[in-house]
Scaffold this motif. Structure first.
Motif, PDB file in Angstrom:
ATOM      1  N   HIS A  13      10.043 -12.663  -3.314  1.00  0.00           N
ATOM      2  CA  HIS A  13      11.361 -12.358  -3.906  1.00  0.00           C
ATOM      3  C   HIS A  13      12.220 -13.626  -3.959  1.00  0.00           C
ATOM      4  O   HIS A  13      12.909 -13.883  -4.942  1.00  0.00           O
ATOM      5  CB  HIS A  13      12.112 -11.330  -3.051  1.00  0.00           C
ATOM      6  CG  HIS A  13      11.541  -9.949  -3.069  1.00  0.00           C
ATOM      7  ND1 HIS A  13      11.004  -9.358  -4.179  1.00  0.00           N
ATOM      8  CD2 HIS A  13      11.453  -9.009  -2.088  1.00  0.00           C
ATOM      9  CE1 HIS A  13      10.601  -8.127  -3.892  1.00  0.00           C
ATOM     10  NE2 HIS A  13      10.857  -7.894  -2.627  1.00  0.00           N
TER      11      HIS A  13
ATOM     12  N   TYR B  56      14.009  -1.271  13.451  1.00  0.00           N
ATOM     13  CA  TYR B  56      15.377  -0.796  13.181  1.00  0.00           C
ATOM     14  C   TYR B  56      15.368   0.361  12.192  1.00  0.00           C
ATOM     15  O   TYR B  56      16.211   1.274  12.278  1.00  0.00           O
ATOM     16  CB  TYR B  56      16.317  -1.950  12.752  1.00  0.00           C
ATOM     17  CG  TYR B  56      16.390  -2.246  11.272  1.00  0.00           C
ATOM     18  CD1 TYR B  56      15.730  -3.340  10.723  1.00  0.00           C
ATOM     19  CD2 TYR B  56      17.145  -1.437  10.408  1.00  0.00           C
ATOM     20  CE1 TYR B  56      15.806  -3.626   9.366  1.00  0.00           C
ATOM     21  CE2 TYR B  56      17.224  -1.714   9.050  1.00  0.00           C
ATOM     22  CZ  TYR B  56      16.545  -2.805   8.535  1.00  0.00           C
ATOM     23  OH  TYR B  56      16.626  -3.059   7.186  1.00  0.00           O
TER      24      TYR B  56
ATOM     25  N   SER C  30      -1.496   3.373  -3.240  1.00  0.00           N
ATOM     26  CA  SER C  30      -2.005   3.376  -4.616  1.00  0.00           C
ATOM     27  C   SER C  30      -3.509   3.621  -4.684  1.00  0.00           C
ATOM     28  O   SER C  30      -4.011   3.936  -5.758  1.00  0.00           O
ATOM     29  CB  SER C  30      -1.674   2.043  -5.296  1.00  0.00           C
ATOM     30  OG  SER C  30      -2.296   0.982  -4.612  1.00  0.00           O
TER      31      SER C  30
ATOM     32  N   LYS D 240      -6.460   2.298   0.709  1.00  0.00           N
ATOM     33  CA  LYS D 240      -5.173   2.121   1.382  1.00  0.00           C
ATOM     34  C   LYS D 240      -4.742   3.417   2.072  1.00  0.00           C
ATOM     35  O   LYS D 240      -4.136   3.388   3.153  1.00  0.00           O
ATOM     36  CB  LYS D 240      -4.106   1.661   0.377  1.00  0.00           C
ATOM     37  CG  LYS D 240      -4.310   0.230  -0.117  1.00  0.00           C
ATOM     38  CD  LYS D 240      -3.200  -0.198  -1.077  1.00  0.00           C
ATOM     39  CE  LYS D 240      -3.333  -1.655  -1.464  1.00  0.00           C
ATOM     40  NZ  LYS D 240      -2.209  -2.139  -2.290  1.00  0.00           N
TER      41      LYS D 240
ATOM     42  N   GLY E  48       2.597  -4.306   5.029  1.00  0.00           N
ATOM     43  CA  GLY E  48       2.957  -4.906   6.310  1.00  0.00           C
ATOM     44  C   GLY E  48       3.914  -4.040   7.113  1.00  0.00           C
ATOM     45  O   GLY E  48       3.656  -3.717   8.282  1.00  0.00           O
TER      46      GLY E  48
ATOM     47  N   TYR F  90       0.733   7.897  -5.469  1.00  0.00           N
ATOM     48  CA  TYR F  90       2.047   8.051  -6.123  1.00  0.00           C
ATOM     49  C   TYR F  90       1.958   8.972  -7.340  1.00  0.00           C
ATOM     50  O   TYR F  90       2.880   9.738  -7.607  1.00  0.00           O
ATOM     51  CB  TYR F  90       2.578   6.685  -6.600  1.00  0.00           C
ATOM     52  CG  TYR F  90       2.655   5.629  -5.534  1.00  0.00           C
ATOM     53  CD1 TYR F  90       3.683   5.634  -4.597  1.00  0.00           C
ATOM     54  CD2 TYR F  90       1.706   4.618  -5.451  1.00  0.00           C
ATOM     55  CE1 TYR F  90       3.760   4.658  -3.621  1.00  0.00           C
ATOM     56  CE2 TYR F  90       1.772   3.634  -4.472  1.00  0.00           C
ATOM     57  CZ  TYR F  90       2.789   3.663  -3.565  1.00  0.00           C
ATOM     58  OH  TYR F  90       2.857   2.706  -2.598  1.00  0.00           O
TER      59      TYR F  90
ATOM     60  N   HIS G 148       8.129  -8.044  10.181  1.00  0.00           N
ATOM     61  CA  HIS G 148       7.823  -6.660   9.836  1.00  0.00           C
ATOM     62  C   HIS G 148       8.070  -5.728  11.013  1.00  0.00           C
ATOM     63  O   HIS G 148       8.509  -4.585  10.838  1.00  0.00           O
ATOM     64  CB  HIS G 148       6.366  -6.548   9.379  1.00  0.00           C
ATOM     65  CG  HIS G 148       6.141  -7.073   7.998  1.00  0.00           C
ATOM     66  ND1 HIS G 148       4.902  -7.337   7.489  1.00  0.00           N
ATOM     67  CD2 HIS G 148       7.023  -7.364   7.006  1.00  0.00           C
ATOM     68  CE1 HIS G 148       5.017  -7.779   6.233  1.00  0.00           C
ATOM     69  NE2 HIS G 148       6.285  -7.810   5.928  1.00  0.00           N
TER      70      HIS G 148
HETATM   71  N1  LIG Z   1      15.618  -4.317   4.078  1.00  0.00           N
HETATM   72  C1  LIG Z   1      15.002  -5.008   5.004  1.00  0.00           C
HETATM   73  O1  LIG Z   1      15.494  -5.163   6.130  1.00  0.00           O
HETATM   74  C2  LIG Z   1      13.668  -5.612   4.693  1.00  0.00           C
HETATM   75  C3  LIG Z   1      12.995  -6.377   5.644  1.00  0.00           C
HETATM   76  C4  LIG Z   1      11.741  -6.885   5.335  1.00  0.00           C
HETATM   77  C5  LIG Z   1      11.187  -6.652   4.082  1.00  0.00           C
HETATM   78  N2  LIG Z   1      11.881  -5.912   3.180  1.00  0.00           N
HETATM   79  C6  LIG Z   1      11.329  -5.608   1.854  1.00  0.00           C
HETATM   80  O2  LIG Z   1      10.316  -4.634   1.978  1.00  0.00           O
HETATM   81  C7  LIG Z   1       9.439  -4.729   0.868  1.00  0.00           C
HETATM   82  C8  LIG Z   1       7.998  -4.695   1.383  1.00  0.00           C
HETATM   83  O3  LIG Z   1       7.720  -5.891   2.070  1.00  0.00           O
HETATM   84  P1  LIG Z   1       6.337  -6.199   2.765  1.00  0.00           P
HETATM   85  O4  LIG Z   1       6.358  -7.656   3.111  1.00  0.00           O
HETATM   86  O5  LIG Z   1       6.079  -5.195   3.854  1.00  0.00           O
HETATM   87  O6  LIG Z   1       5.295  -5.970   1.609  1.00  0.00           O
HETATM   88  P2  LIG Z   1       4.020  -5.034   1.638  1.00  0.00           P
HETATM   89  O7  LIG Z   1       4.475  -3.615   1.825  1.00  0.00           O
HETATM   90  O8  LIG Z   1       3.024  -5.573   2.595  1.00  0.00           O
HETATM   91  O9  LIG Z   1       3.414  -5.203   0.197  1.00  0.00           O
HETATM   92  C9  LIG Z   1       3.928  -4.555  -0.880  1.00  0.00           C
HETATM   93  C10 LIG Z   1       3.204  -3.219  -1.146  1.00  0.00           C
HETATM   94  O10 LIG Z   1       4.023  -2.492  -2.030  1.00  0.00           O
HETATM   95  C11 LIG Z   1       3.225  -1.704  -2.868  1.00  0.00           C
HETATM   96  N3  LIG Z   1       3.669  -1.853  -4.269  1.00  0.00           N
HETATM   97  C12 LIG Z   1       4.077  -0.847  -5.046  1.00  0.00           C
HETATM   98  N4  LIG Z   1       4.445  -1.287  -6.247  1.00  0.00           N
HETATM   99  C13 LIG Z   1       4.255  -2.618  -6.233  1.00  0.00           C
HETATM  100  C14 LIG Z   1       4.440  -3.623  -7.215  1.00  0.00           C
HETATM  101  N5  LIG Z   1       4.933  -3.357  -8.423  1.00  0.00           N
HETATM  102  N6  LIG Z   1       4.139  -4.910  -6.885  1.00  0.00           N
HETATM  103  C15 LIG Z   1       3.676  -5.209  -5.663  1.00  0.00           C
HETATM  104  N7  LIG Z   1       3.473  -4.284  -4.687  1.00  0.00           N
HETATM  105  C16 LIG Z   1       3.756  -2.993  -4.968  1.00  0.00           C
HETATM  106  C17 LIG Z   1       1.770  -2.134  -2.676  1.00  0.00           C
HETATM  107  O11 LIG Z   1       1.101  -1.100  -1.948  1.00  0.00           O
HETATM  108  P3  LIG Z   1       0.420   0.081  -2.810  1.00  0.00           P
HETATM  109  O12 LIG Z   1      -0.596  -0.598  -3.681  1.00  0.00           O
HETATM  110  O13 LIG Z   1      -0.147   1.029  -1.851  1.00  0.00           O
HETATM  111  O14 LIG Z   1       1.539   0.671  -3.627  1.00  0.00           O
HETATM  112  C18 LIG Z   1       1.872  -3.392  -1.834  1.00  0.00           C
HETATM  113  O15 LIG Z   1       0.801  -3.518  -0.935  1.00  0.00           O
HETATM  114  C19 LIG Z   1       9.841  -6.016   0.132  1.00  0.00           C
HETATM  115  O16 LIG Z   1      10.686  -5.681  -0.954  1.00  0.00           O
HETATM  116  C20 LIG Z   1      10.644  -6.760   1.172  1.00  0.00           C
HETATM  117  O17 LIG Z   1      11.550  -7.681   0.643  1.00  0.00           O
HETATM  118  C21 LIG Z   1      13.096  -5.400   3.457  1.00  0.00           C
END
Ligand SMILES: NC(=O)c1ccc[n+]([C@@H]2O[C@H](COP(=O)([O-])OP(=O)(O)OC[C@H]3O[C@@H](n4cnc5c(N)ncnc54)[C@H](OP(=O)(O)O)[C@@H]3O)[C@@H](O)[C@H]2O)c1
Length: 330
Positions: A45, A133, A176, A180, A155, A195, A127
């Motif tokens: 991002h 939290y 997906s 998984k 993650g 989904y 993660h």
């Molecule tokens: N708010 C917070 O405090 C916070 C903290 C950390 C991270 N985040 C956010 O949480 C999100 C997930 O982060 P992560 O590092 O744990 O990633 P991740 O879940 O390990 O990887 C992303 C997963 O999302 C799914 N996905 C669905 N649509 C997708 C698309 N169009 N492109 C890519 N992946 C897609 C995929 O799983 P499937 O194939 O099973 O759909 C993929 O494995 C990110 O947006 C991150 O910035 C937020």
């Protein structure tokens, strides 16, 4: 020292391999020789420019990417008494871990127990803190609470399932692919569904006798958020904590009313790690669970600074299951 920087925003091609001077710790900071860095979707991002205007996670170009790392303290700045050279430490939400050395505010660092590898420390904090939290402070999961975890093999998803099961919640999961879904079940999900272009909402309603779940954890955003509303019970909570498929930019609050007087929140990790005490409390719980075997984090792939582009591509192409790490100075 070797580093991976961005000078502009864009695809994996904007990642620049660059030799830069090792930083020096200022007052309150520690200099860490990075052994391993966690690779996060957050890095993708950031590379794309999503945080270009963020006040929470300020990005100044050129920026050394990576906001999670573990390694050994090399030196400390004035006023640092909690850490000394040689200490094994880990940290997150400070830019600069895609490099051989990084300076980090001491209050953001935690000591890594001797029995835990630096690789696992680098793989677990960002993660782990987030899932911690989300489960405890935002979702307030407890026995009898039902929740839905999207991207459940990801993650955060894998950790969230395990923390939710530890407190006795019922966990539904989406993924997906079948492979998984198996991972989500192995981590403890009571039910894992695909989904199906939003039809997961019907599957979740069926599984909850038409009621919907108490809490949805949605990290996907645009592709799922409105269907997440349909999977939530009346007056339930939707936690939109990520947007890997893009952001929802056209939401009218009336939709929350129509969907059953829902609560929608967009929380951020930085606001849930306000000080050293909170950071250490959450890290103690995560490290203890890893060491007693009740929390499992699978390393999805090991990369070097030379092939970080490939790691980003695998994340974006949804090929990653679990947590990728960069091996820098093992
Ligand atoms: N708010 C917070 O405090 C916070 C903290 C950390 C991270 N985040 C956010 O949480 C999100 C997930 O982060 P992560 O590092 O744990 O990633 P991740 O879940 O390990 O990887 C992303 C997963 O999302 C799914 N996905 C669905 N649509 C997708 C698309 N169009 N492109 C890519 N992946 C897609 C995929 O799983 P499937 O194939 O099973 O759909 C993929 O494995 C990110 O947006 C991150 O910035 C937020």
């Amino acid at each position: 020292m070797k580093s991976i920087q961005i000078d502009r925003y864009g695809g994996p091609d904007v990642l620049v391999h660059r030799e830069i001077a090792a930083p020096e710790p200022k007052a309150g900071e520690v200099l860490i020789r990075i052994s391993h860095a966690g690779i996060n979707f957050m890095d993708v991002h950031t590379r794309e420019g999503k945080y270009a205007k963020s006040q929470t996670y300020t990005v100044t170009l050129p920026c050394t990417l990576g906001m999670e790392g573990a390694g050994e303290v090399v030196s400390v700045g004035a006023g640092v008494s909690d850490f000394k050279p040689g200490d094994r430490v880990a940290y997150c939400i400070v830019w600069g871990s895609y490099a051989e050395y990084a300076v980090v505010p001491a209050w953001r660092c935690v000591k890594v127990p001797a029995a835990l590898s630096l690789e696992m420390a680098a793989a677990s904090l960002f993660h782990g803190f987030t899932a911690h939290y989300l489960a405890h402070d935002v979702g307030r999961l407890a026995p009898g609470v039902t929740c839905l975890v999207h991207a459940a093999s990801g993650g955060i998803g894998q950790i969230l399932i395990q923390l939710a099961k530890r407190v006795g919640a019922t966990v539904y999961a989406t993924t997906s692919t079948q492979q998984k879904a198996e991972v989500a079940r192995e981590r403890g999900a009571d039910l894992a569904v695909h989904y199906e272009n939003g039809r997961f909402a019907e599957a979740i309603r069926d599984a909850t006798q038409g009621r919907g779940v108490d809490v949805v954890f949605d990290s996907i955003g645009k592709a799922t958020l409105r269907d997440s509303f349909r999977a939530t019970r009346k007056r339930g909570l939707v936690v939109a904590y990520g947007s890997v498929s893009g952001s929802v930019r056209d939401l009218d609050p009336i939709e929350l009313g129509e969907a059953g007087s829902l609560f929608l929140t967009r929380p951020r990790l930085a606001d849930h790690l306000p000080d050293a005490a909170t950071t250490r409390r959450r890290a103690d719980e995560i490290f203890a669970a890893l060491l007693d075997g009740s929390l499992k984090i699978g390393v999805a792939g090991r990369y070097t600074l030379a092939d970080v582009n490939e790691a980003h591509a695998a994340l974006e192409d949804r090929r990653m299951i679990g947590k990728p790490v960069l091996v820098i100075n093992p």
